[in-house]
Motif scaffolding. Structure first.
Motif, PDB file in Angstrom:
ATOM      1  N   PRO A 174       0.783  -1.239   0.000  1.00  0.00           N
ATOM      2  CA  PRO A 174       0.000   0.000   0.000  1.00  0.00           C
ATOM      3  C   PRO A 174       0.817   1.294   0.000  1.00  0.00           C
ATOM      4  N   LEU A 200       1.338 -10.437  -4.130  1.00  0.00           N
ATOM      5  CA  LEU A 200       1.731 -10.313  -2.715  1.00  0.00           C
ATOM      6  C   LEU A 200       0.510 -10.191  -1.809  1.00  0.00           C
ATOM      7  N   GLY A 201      -0.640 -10.567  -2.329  1.00  0.00           N
ATOM      8  CA  GLY A 201      -1.846 -10.582  -1.498  1.00  0.00           C
ATOM      9  C   GLY A 201      -2.372  -9.207  -1.155  1.00  0.00           C
ATOM     10  N   CYS A 202      -1.903  -8.176  -1.854  1.00  0.00           N
ATOM     11  CA  CYS A 202      -2.242  -6.801  -1.485  1.00  0.00           C
ATOM     12  C   CYS A 202      -3.176  -6.101  -2.468  1.00  0.00           C
ATOM     13  N   ILE A 204      -6.431  -5.890  -2.972  1.00  0.00           N
ATOM     14  CA  ILE A 204      -7.574  -5.148  -2.422  1.00  0.00           C
ATOM     15  C   ILE A 204      -7.076  -3.934  -1.641  1.00  0.00           C
ATOM     16  N   ALA A 205      -6.128  -4.142  -0.747  1.00  0.00           N
ATOM     17  CA  ALA A 205      -5.646  -3.037   0.087  1.00  0.00           C
ATOM     18  C   ALA A 205      -4.930  -1.986  -0.760  1.00  0.00           C
ATOM     19  N   LEU A 208      -7.657   0.015  -2.380  1.00  0.00           N
ATOM     20  CA  LEU A 208      -8.257   0.896  -1.376  1.00  0.00           C
ATOM     21  C   LEU A 208      -7.336   2.088  -1.102  1.00  0.00           C
ATOM     22  N   VAL A 236     -15.119  -8.358  -4.071  1.00  0.00           N
ATOM     23  CA  VAL A 236     -14.551  -8.042  -2.754  1.00  0.00           C
ATOM     24  C   VAL A 236     -14.269  -6.540  -2.674  1.00  0.00           C
ATOM     25  N   LEU A 278       3.943 -15.938  -6.324  1.00  0.00           N
ATOM     26  CA  LEU A 278       4.520 -15.192  -5.199  1.00  0.00           C
ATOM     27  C   LEU A 278       5.910 -14.671  -5.555  1.00  0.00           C
TER      28      LEU A 278
ATOM     29  N   VAL B 173     -10.323  -3.601   7.698  1.00  0.00           N
ATOM     30  CA  VAL B 173      -9.425  -3.061   6.674  1.00  0.00           C
ATOM     31  C   VAL B 173      -8.249  -2.432   7.430  1.00  0.00           C
ATOM     32  N   PRO B 174      -7.154  -2.112   6.716  1.00  0.00           N
ATOM     33  CA  PRO B 174      -5.948  -1.690   7.440  1.00  0.00           C
ATOM     34  C   PRO B 174      -6.159  -0.576   8.476  1.00  0.00           C
ATOM     35  N   GLY B 201     -10.073  -9.910   1.692  1.00  0.00           N
ATOM     36  CA  GLY B 201      -8.859  -9.835   0.879  1.00  0.00           C
ATOM     37  C   GLY B 201      -7.760  -8.981   1.496  1.00  0.00           C
ATOM     38  N   CYS B 202      -7.898  -8.653   2.784  1.00  0.00           N
ATOM     39  CA  CYS B 202      -6.963  -7.708   3.408  1.00  0.00           C
ATOM     40  C   CYS B 202      -6.020  -8.345   4.420  1.00  0.00           C
ATOM     41  N   ILE B 204      -3.092  -9.885   4.364  1.00  0.00           N
ATOM     42  CA  ILE B 204      -1.678  -9.521   4.289  1.00  0.00           C
ATOM     43  C   ILE B 204      -1.490  -8.054   4.658  1.00  0.00           C
ATOM     44  N   ALA B 205      -2.265  -7.180   4.044  1.00  0.00           N
ATOM     45  CA  ALA B 205      -2.106  -5.741   4.301  1.00  0.00           C
ATOM     46  C   ALA B 205      -2.467  -5.405   5.747  1.00  0.00           C
ATOM     47  N   LEU B 208       0.497  -6.436   7.782  1.00  0.00           N
ATOM     48  CA  LEU B 208       1.568  -5.457   7.583  1.00  0.00           C
ATOM     49  C   LEU B 208       1.277  -4.177   8.369  1.00  0.00           C
ATOM     50  N   GLN B 233      -1.638 -15.635   4.622  1.00  0.00           N
ATOM     51  CA  GLN B 233      -0.826 -16.684   3.979  1.00  0.00           C
ATOM     52  C   GLN B 233       0.633 -16.491   4.395  1.00  0.00           C
ATOM     53  N   GLU B 235       3.639 -17.715   3.728  1.00  0.00           N
ATOM     54  CA  GLU B 235       4.766 -17.549   2.815  1.00  0.00           C
ATOM     55  C   GLU B 235       4.706 -16.182   2.118  1.00  0.00           C
ATOM     56  N   VAL B 236       3.503 -15.668   1.918  1.00  0.00           N
ATOM     57  CA  VAL B 236       3.350 -14.341   1.315  1.00  0.00           C
ATOM     58  C   VAL B 236       3.722 -13.266   2.333  1.00  0.00           C
ATOM     59  N   VAL B 240       6.803 -10.510   2.019  1.00  0.00           N
ATOM     60  CA  VAL B 240       6.570  -9.060   2.094  1.00  0.00           C
ATOM     61  C   VAL B 240       7.419  -8.446   3.205  1.00  0.00           C
TER      62      VAL B 240
END
Lengths: 338, 338
Positions: A174, A200-202, A204-205, A208, A236, A278, B173-174, B201-202, B204-205, B208, B233, B235-236, B240
């Motif tokens: 983000p 990297l799974g980010c 959505i964030a 946003l 989502v 990944l 959310v973050p 979907g948040c 990972i973020a 973080l 996840q 490993e993700v 990061v």
């Protein structure tokens, strides 16, 4: 509470094309585009994954020519702008004219983040033809916010209606997005958009964060269908934006239904983050590098992950796949000298 | 650049248990725990998804008793702390004593975010027995940052080694995470941890964001295996954090390999965000509500999504499933009166 309208740009039938090996049928295109149109999305992008005229030995042949898909989708799209992607060098203005005859309303001209000048003539032509024209900067993690502003201004001067920056490799977190969108937003007078990948799974964030920094066009796909680990998952994203009070104008239950009933049955595999996707996001390189990297790793007895990280460090871009062997050779030398 | 060590807490063999219908075998437990141990994670949690003694008609029977799984895993865990989850009311101090005999080194005592007092005795017992003891606040989206601090202090006073807040429904959310972690971090003197679900979907973020606000224990699972849309996840997350310069002490390639080679083959379905898990995160309710909601929707001719949103609005928690019919009835009356 947040009054600025957020335009949702669905690219299931374009970026999602990568994830189904460019196998969409006319029936699927009509059904998905038509059901998306009813949900209130603003743009519906339909092209080969690599843009119009992408169907080729280099980028993968489409089962059905995209012009046929556009013709099939057109009658079903009544409110959204039917849109194509055009990567200069792959697609041409002549190809764009053919797409026009299928009834498109917008074109997104996509160049590497430092090569906006290669898209000037396409933006200019599109505007002269009465199309919405979008300047689209790929692999934008490779450029500083300042460089992105410089390149965006080339598209602005050419007449673009909005500028879209893309995290094509799914590399950003983000804060990376915030730095780029906020400077861009304060530097140009036309709207700003964002396109994300979920390596990297980010996704959505990141999307946003883009909205929080003022982006008003956000790309997404049903179930996240797309290259690499996939795109921002549209149902989502819209649920999140809806709960936070942003006006997207979309029917979020409708989008959930399109994803579940129209798109999920078409998917060849679930859109997950595996080791390969990944590593692409971690290193910041394109998925076209994977096969060559595995081959070079085997040949030189290297860990393919080390090669990907080095390719990312050298900011290799699509088209430089032939450099992978050189990079692998250099890594072997480095390891010997340690 | 970021010197504070981030402890990675793997809960594949606990929260992941939900996603495989509590079917882990002793071989899988030993193999997954052993391979995780080699990667350098700090804690390895292994329990029924609902904690020790969760195996029951209410929460789903385990194929193999978790005490057997702990015994099988123990010899393979040489560096990490083998950990159990205990939800007071489901597990008891007697159950914890049985787990101790299997060689655990830590227990996480999990209560609803407003009910930390129900876990005081368990924390106190664990400390007296020489175990690491963690105060774990579930469904923390339902409480304000101030309320969370108040509840965390109950655990601190009981002797907890760190406080973990959990976004059990994948609602946050973050910015929600930042508000909670930053106030908690500045209000108590012991470390703070975070547990996330990916329904919006948040994951990972959010994790973080938690780290950026000072959290130093982060929960995650291989491939995100877990309840609802799954967990962070691992490993993700570690890729990061590694790229951003945080010291996790883990081997990120090793974690990718555990996820791919040891956990993915065990998965019953890919960990994706479907309509049901998205709605749970959107509404902020527990997955145990789903079946009852679908039944009530059919009975009253309602959209199940409207019922879930109303359940979330009323902050219903696990155990209140019998209220769903009342909520559905009230919704029908509301719709009539419109």
């Amino acid at each position: 509470m947040n009054k600025q309208k957020i335009h949702i740009v669905d690219t299931t039938l374009r970026d999602g094309s990568h994830a189904v090996s460019h196998s969409f049928t006319t029936e699927q295109a009509a059904e998905i585009a038509g059901s998306l149109d009813k949900t209130g999305v603003s743009l519906i992008e339909l092209s080969h994954g690599d843009g119009i005229a992408g169907s080729s030995i280099n980028y993968g042949f489409s089962t059905t020519p995209e012009l046929e898909l556009l013709k099939a989708a057109k009658p079903a799209v009544k409110n959204a702008k039917l849109t194509v992607l055009l990567i200069p060098g792959i697609g041409t203005i002549e190809d764009l004219k053919e797409a026009e005859e299928c009834g498109i309303a917008a074109v997104r001209v996509a160049t590497h983040v430092t090569e906006a000048d290669t898209g000037i003539q396409h933006i200019q032509y599109a505007k002269s033809a009465g199309l919405m024209a979008v300047g689209f900067l790929m692999l934008s993690h490779m450029a500083s916010p300042e460089k992105i502003v410089e390149q965006a201004k080339i598209f602005v001067d050419a007449g673009a209606d909005y500028i879209n920056i893309a995290d094509s490799a799914g590399y950003m977190v983000p804060n990376d997005v915030r730095a780029r969108i906020s400077l861009l937003k304060s530097s140009i007078d036309i709207p700003v958009g964002f396109h994300s990948h979920n390596n990297l799974g980010c996704a959505i964030a990141n999307s946003l964060a883009a909205v929080e920094e003022g982006a008003t066009y956000i790309d997404a796909t049903c179930r996240g269908l797309g290259a690499g680990a996939g795109n921002t998952q549209i149902e989502v994203l819209c649920a999140v934006l809806n709960r936070l009070g942003y006006d997207t104008g979309v029917d979020i239950y409708g989008l959930m239904d399109v994803a579940e009933k129209n798109v999920e049955p078409v998917m060849q595999r679930p859109q997950m983050i595996n080791t390969a996707s990944l590593m692409l996001g971690y290193a910041g390189v394109y998925s076209s590098f994977l096969l060559h990297t595995y081959r070079a790793a085997e040949k030189f007895g290297l860990n393919p992950r080390d090669i990907l990280v080095e390719l990312g460090r050298r900011q290799m871009v699509g088209g430089q796949e032939d450099m992978i062997v050189d990079v692998a050779y250099a890594l072997v030398q480095q390891q010997k000298n340690k």
